[in-house]
Design a protein around this motif. Structure first.
Motif, PDB file in Angstrom:
ATOM      1  N   TYR A  45       0.842  -1.206   0.000  1.00  0.00           N
ATOM      2  CA  TYR A  45       0.000   0.000   0.000  1.00  0.00           C
ATOM      3  C   TYR A  45       0.875   1.254   0.000  1.00  0.00           C
ATOM      4  CZ  TYR A  45      -3.901   3.026   1.525  1.00  0.00           C
ATOM      5  OH  TYR A  45      -4.860   4.005   1.620  1.00  0.00           O
ATOM      6  N   PHE A 103       5.275  10.901  -2.705  1.00  0.00           N
ATOM      7  CA  PHE A 103       5.911  11.030  -1.387  1.00  0.00           C
ATOM      8  C   PHE A 103       5.538   9.829  -0.523  1.00  0.00           C
ATOM      9  CE2 PHE A 103       1.928  13.371  -1.350  1.00  0.00           C
ATOM     10  CZ  PHE A 103       1.280  12.843  -0.248  1.00  0.00           C
ATOM     11  N   SER A 134       4.279   7.913   2.850  1.00  0.00           N
ATOM     12  CA  SER A 134       3.279   8.184   3.890  1.00  0.00           C
ATOM     13  C   SER A 134       3.484   7.229   5.076  1.00  0.00           C
ATOM     14  CB  SER A 134       1.903   8.014   3.264  1.00  0.00           C
ATOM     15  OG  SER A 134       0.907   8.138   4.222  1.00  0.00           O
ATOM     16  N   ASP A 135       2.459   7.023   5.852  1.00  0.00           N
ATOM     17  CA  ASP A 135       2.521   6.040   6.933  1.00  0.00           C
ATOM     18  C   ASP A 135       1.272   5.189   6.859  1.00  0.00           C
ATOM     19  OD1 ASP A 135       0.352   7.332   8.551  1.00  0.00           O
ATOM     20  OD2 ASP A 135       1.823   8.937   8.627  1.00  0.00           O
ATOM     21  N   ALA A 175      -1.290   2.076   9.075  1.00  0.00           N
ATOM     22  CA  ALA A 175      -1.603   1.117  10.134  1.00  0.00           C
ATOM     23  C   ALA A 175      -0.923   1.458  11.457  1.00  0.00           C
ATOM     24  CB  ALA A 175      -1.210  -0.287   9.701  1.00  0.00           C
ATOM     25  N   VAL A 215       7.523  16.637   8.523  1.00  0.00           N
ATOM     26  CA  VAL A 215       6.145  16.164   8.295  1.00  0.00           C
ATOM     27  C   VAL A 215       5.345  16.102   9.596  1.00  0.00           C
ATOM     28  CG1 VAL A 215       4.750  14.186   7.560  1.00  0.00           C
ATOM     29  CG2 VAL A 215       6.710  14.891   6.202  1.00  0.00           C
ATOM     30  N   TYR A 216       5.964  15.596  10.661  1.00  0.00           N
ATOM     31  CA  TYR A 216       5.198  15.345  11.885  1.00  0.00           C
ATOM     32  C   TYR A 216       5.502  16.359  12.995  1.00  0.00           C
ATOM     33  CZ  TYR A 216       4.454  10.910   9.538  1.00  0.00           C
ATOM     34  OH  TYR A 216       4.112   9.957   8.614  1.00  0.00           O
ATOM     35  N   LEU A 275      -3.269  12.370  17.050  1.00  0.00           N
ATOM     36  CA  LEU A 275      -3.651  12.680  15.668  1.00  0.00           C
ATOM     37  C   LEU A 275      -2.579  12.389  14.624  1.00  0.00           C
ATOM     38  CD1 LEU A 275      -5.856  15.845  16.116  1.00  0.00           C
ATOM     39  CD2 LEU A 275      -6.555  13.535  15.533  1.00  0.00           C
ATOM     40  N   ASN A 276      -1.363  12.072  15.019  1.00  0.00           N
ATOM     41  CA  ASN A 276      -0.440  11.566  13.990  1.00  0.00           C
ATOM     42  C   ASN A 276       0.319  10.359  14.525  1.00  0.00           C
ATOM     43  OD1 ASN A 276       2.175  12.177  15.046  1.00  0.00           O
ATOM     44  ND2 ASN A 276       1.937  14.307  14.425  1.00  0.00           N
ATOM     45  N   PHE A 333      -1.004  16.334   3.018  1.00  0.00           N
ATOM     46  CA  PHE A 333      -0.447  15.295   3.895  1.00  0.00           C
ATOM     47  C   PHE A 333       0.221  15.929   5.123  1.00  0.00           C
ATOM     48  CE2 PHE A 333       3.599  12.684   4.471  1.00  0.00           C
ATOM     49  CZ  PHE A 333       3.031  11.745   5.311  1.00  0.00           C
ATOM     50  N   ASN A 360      -0.860  16.190   9.376  1.00  0.00           N
ATOM     51  CA  ASN A 360      -0.010  15.383  10.262  1.00  0.00           C
ATOM     52  C   ASN A 360       0.835  16.199  11.220  1.00  0.00           C
ATOM     53  OD1 ASN A 360      -0.006  12.298   9.691  1.00  0.00           O
ATOM     54  ND2 ASN A 360      -0.219  13.255   7.696  1.00  0.00           N
ATOM     55  N   VAL A 379      -2.710  19.542  14.739  1.00  0.00           N
ATOM     56  CA  VAL A 379      -3.517  19.029  13.624  1.00  0.00           C
ATOM     57  C   VAL A 379      -4.987  19.370  13.833  1.00  0.00           C
ATOM     58  CG1 VAL A 379      -4.260  16.948  12.430  1.00  0.00           C
ATOM     59  CG2 VAL A 379      -1.912  17.138  13.232  1.00  0.00           C
ATOM     60  N   PRO A 408      -8.434  18.128  12.512  1.00  0.00           N
ATOM     61  CA  PRO A 408      -9.094  17.139  11.642  1.00  0.00           C
ATOM     62  C   PRO A 408      -9.999  17.852  10.636  1.00  0.00           C
ATOM     63  CG  PRO A 408      -9.266  16.516  13.941  1.00  0.00           C
ATOM     64  CD  PRO A 408      -8.712  17.899  13.934  1.00  0.00           C
ATOM     65  N   MET A 442      -8.966   9.824   0.065  1.00  0.00           N
ATOM     66  CA  MET A 442      -9.458   8.452   0.250  1.00  0.00           C
ATOM     67  C   MET A 442      -8.459   7.570   1.013  1.00  0.00           C
ATOM     68  SD  MET A 442     -12.281   8.288  -1.639  1.00  0.00           S
ATOM     69  CE  MET A 442     -13.103   9.456  -2.711  1.00  0.00           C
ATOM     70  N   THR A 443      -7.249   8.056   1.206  1.00  0.00           N
ATOM     71  CA  THR A 443      -6.206   7.179   1.757  1.00  0.00           C
ATOM     72  C   THR A 443      -6.377   6.940   3.257  1.00  0.00           C
ATOM     73  OG1 THR A 443      -4.787   9.057   2.176  1.00  0.00           O
ATOM     74  CG2 THR A 443      -4.487   7.940   0.071  1.00  0.00           C
ATOM     75  N   ALA A 444      -5.732   5.884   3.722  1.00  0.00           N
ATOM     76  CA  ALA A 444      -5.816   5.533   5.147  1.00  0.00           C
ATOM     77  C   ALA A 444      -5.307   6.672   6.018  1.00  0.00           C
ATOM     78  CB  ALA A 444      -4.992   4.272   5.399  1.00  0.00           C
ATOM     79  N   ASN A 445      -4.305   7.400   5.525  1.00  0.00           N
ATOM     80  CA  ASN A 445      -3.759   8.491   6.333  1.00  0.00           C
ATOM     81  C   ASN A 445      -4.793   9.589   6.521  1.00  0.00           C
ATOM     82  OD1 ASN A 445      -2.190  11.221   6.553  1.00  0.00           O
ATOM     83  ND2 ASN A 445      -0.794   9.626   7.260  1.00  0.00           N
ATOM     84  N   ARG A 448      -8.240   8.642   8.674  1.00  0.00           N
ATOM     85  CA  ARG A 448      -8.101   8.138  10.044  1.00  0.00           C
ATOM     86  C   ARG A 448      -8.873   8.986  11.059  1.00  0.00           C
ATOM     87  NH1 ARG A 448      -3.753  11.421   9.158  1.00  0.00           N
ATOM     88  NH2 ARG A 448      -2.869  12.573  10.918  1.00  0.00           N
ATOM     89  N   PHE A 449      -9.277  10.181  10.653  1.00  0.00           N
ATOM     90  CA  PHE A 449      -9.913  11.079  11.622  1.00  0.00           C
ATOM     91  C   PHE A 449     -11.363  10.700  11.929  1.00  0.00           C
ATOM     92  CE2 PHE A 449      -6.717  13.713   9.408  1.00  0.00           C
ATOM     93  CZ  PHE A 449      -5.932  14.023  10.494  1.00  0.00           C
ATOM     94  N   ALA A 457      -6.018  -0.838   9.912  1.00  0.00           N
ATOM     95  CA  ALA A 457      -6.310  -1.103  11.327  1.00  0.00           C
ATOM     96  C   ALA A 457      -7.418  -2.144  11.454  1.00  0.00           C
ATOM     97  CB  ALA A 457      -6.701   0.184  12.018  1.00  0.00           C
TER      98      ALA A 457
END
Lengths: 462, 155
Positions: free
Chosen positions: A38, A48, A50-51, A53, A227-228, A288-289, B64, B68, B72, B74, B96-99, B102-103, B134
């Motif tokens: 994924y 780029f 991502s992260d 799970a 990023v974080y 949240l991250n 992105f 993050n 943040v 949401p 649409m992505t999992a990242n 997640r909110f 998840a």
């Protein structure tokens, strides 16, 4: 050992792995394999990384997958596995060189043979897990460190070895996060050894190693900070592992769900003594991250350990037993029915299962006397001991399963070959003999703890 | 660079320590990396500007980072709707992505997918959205092939 023997054994190991890849066929991705895919697809699409799970994995393996997917499209999975098969030859060659350096040519030959037939390592060449790539970077670095330790009278080469080792370790941290604090341990060991020269040499050499690893890792660390807004040197995976491992529930990815669900019936004594009464589970962080989540999960895990020290200590014994298990992902794949075709034919499956269980047991049982019996003029034993201790503590004390052993399985193979070849003789003196017997008693105890579960898994797949 | 001769107190060997050229080189690389990161750093307003009018991939990257890097916020339903109506396909897909999902449960995204029909974008959006790491969902080889073939002519 003669070069032609090394080549022959590398060819044997690569050949066996290639045969395994062909026989295993198209395995459906499972667990983290799916996540890596994924991430790789997202990387190619959005440009780029991502992260996923609740893990921020280092980018090295998803990068390999992304490059493979770009180059080979839907044939990428086979191509990447083929690359893993080929680069595993580097691992075999380094394992033999290391065994030859520490124990002599007979041990090198035996180490090559053990590596060539070691099904848990063979398995990882046809899964989409980063272990093979990680070992290809970690093992040459480890070899250079051992060489540096053993040849203190070659100062002109010493800096080259340290820089080479540091750069490779930096690259390996871009593949797996597990060794991030090991760098600090090695730097301290380098400093301590070179204190014999002078304080300045000690600082200089330790710093050289750290700077080399840091020069490779820092761009990625800084990217994470961008990023974080948080420091994540190699990744943020610890928190999630703490959630799985330091909690009120028990989980082991070596077992199929049917065995895991019946654990209280399969192994009642151990379940009652080590895993019960279980305190209430703590909830995963909802920060949240992913970097904050990981840090928060570590804090929650530590708070849980402080609140329930008895339970955590008892369950660590089970985690240690899980780490020293004769099982592996290779066996697990049978239990989870991931293999199809020729590998499932009983004529092939049963001998493979016997080898897959017997070799890890032989290696684990022989590695300890190999370590205690290592005659070590250069002092590299301290590096070996601290490396084994670090990876054991960093994995088994958090969450135990066979996969966490893979990072140091080659080192265990080298030590086992030293003992089996007769080069390491722990019984030359009384403390060595007692230590060796003590180690075997502990190992037998750890195997005893998991025996009913191992038998249940075997019964399922035999 | 000068050479320092050091005599070991243990073995009596003598080694020569080259005056730190490698240290300086590595340190210079590290400083270069830090400076590059500083130059490339984008503050919140810059990211917002990039999200509104940057090149395609940089807009997705800005989104992105904005979702993050703390503090943040949401994204609310209205923001998600706006992103889904963007003329930039990568922005629409990133939501649409999992990242990004997640909110909150991705209800807005799910209803948007329905309007996409059977296009390549719809295939990719479904892939991003219905992969719930998840929740234990997995990518099958068939999913992978479908995703990779999504933009092939005649799909």
């Amino acid at each position: 050992m003669a070069g032609r023997w090394v080549l022959a054994l590398v060819a044997l190991g690569v050949g066996v792995r290639a045969a395994g890849l062909l026989l295993a066929g198209d395995l459906e991705p499972y667990g983290d394999e799916s996540h890596y895919l994924y991430l790789a697809l997202a990387w190619n699409r959005f440009g780029f990384y991502s992260d996923c799970a609740q893990y921020l994995w280092p980018p090295g393996y998803p990068f390999l997958l992304a490059a493979g997917l770009k180059a080979f499209g839907s044939h990428a999975i086979f191509a990447i596995k083929l690359v893993q098969v080929l680069i595993s030859g580097v691992n075999g060659s380094v394992i033999m060189r290391l065994a030859g350096r520490l124990f002599g040519p007979r041990a090198a030959f035996l180490a090559g043979l053990l590596w060539a037939l070691h099904l848990p390592l063979i398995g990882f060449t046809h899964y989409l897990w980063p272990e093979t790539l990680y070992l290809t970077l970690f093992l040459p670095a480890f070899y250079w460190l051992v060489k540096w330790w053993q040849e203190p009278d070659r100062p002109s080469a010493a800096n080259r070895w340290l820089v080479g080792a540091g750069l490779l370790i930096g690259l390996s941290l871009l593949v797996k996060e597990a060794g991030v604090l090991w760098c600090a341990v090695v730097a301290v060991l380098i400093f301590c050894r070179d204190l014999g020269w002078s304080l300045r040499v000690g600082w200089s050499r330790a710093l050289l190693f750290l700077l080399s690893a840091g020069a490779v890792l820092t761009p990625w660390t800084l990217r994470n900070f961008e990023v974080y807004g948080r420091l994540a040197p190699a990744g943020a995976t610890l928190g999630q592992n703490v959630y799985w491992g330091v909690n009120g529930f028990y989980l082991n990815f070596d077992y199929p769900p049917s065995v895991l669900a019946r654990l209280p019936q399969i192994n009642p004594w151990v379940h009652r003594r080590l895993l019960q009464p279980a305190p209430p589970n703590w909830e995963r962080s909802a920060a949240l991250n992913v970097v904050d989540q990981s840090a928060d999960n570590v804090r929650r895990g530590l708070a849980f350990a402080r609140r329930h020290p008895g339970f955590v200590l008892r369950s660590r014994l089970k985690k240690l037993a899980d780490w020293a298990t004769p099982l592996s992902f290779f066996v697990r794949h049978y239990a989870w029915q991931r293999y199809h075709g020729a590998l499932t034919d009983p004529v092939i499956r049963r001998p493979l299962l016997v080898i897959a269980i017997a070799l890890p047991m032989l290696i684990l049982a022989s590695a300890w006397p190999g370590l205690t019996g290592l005659r070590d003029p250069g002092g590299a034993r301290s590096l070996l001991i601290w490396t084994l201790a670090y990876f054991l503590a960093a994995t088994a004390l958090i969450n135990g399963m066979s996969r966490y052993r893979t990072c140091i399985e080659p080192v265990l193979i080298v030590l086992a070959a030293g003992f089996l070849s007769g080069a390491a003789r722990p019984w030359g003196h009384r403390p060595g003999l007692l230590g060796c017997i003590g180690g075997w008693v502990v190992l037998a105890g750890l195997w005893g703890i998991n025996l009913p579960e191992v038998l249940a898994v075997l019964k399922l797949i035999w | 660079m000068h050479m320092t001769r050091v005599r070991s107190s243990i073995s009596g060997w003598t080694i020569r320590l080259k005056g730190g050229r490698l240290h300086i080189l590595l340190l210079a690389i590290l400083i270069g990396e830090l400076l590059a990161a500083r130059i490339n750093h984008r503050a919140q307003p810059e990211l917002q500007a990039l999200l509104d009018s940057g090149p395609s991939r940089q807009r997705a990257y800005a989104l992105f980072v904005l979702t993050n890097r703390g503090p943040v916020q949401p994204p609310d339903r209205e923001t998600i709707r706006k992103l889904l109506q963007s003329d930039e396909v990568l922005l629409r897909e990133w939501t649409m992505t999992a990242n990004f999902t997640r909110f909150a449960p991705p209800l807005v995204q799910e209803s948007h997918i329905g309007s996409l029909g059977g296009s390549g974008e719809a295939v990719r959006c479904r892939f991003w959205l219905y992969y719930r790491p998840a929740g234990g969902s997995l990518i099958t080889l068939a999913d992978l092939k479908r995703f990779l073939d999504a933009d092939r002519p005649g799909f």
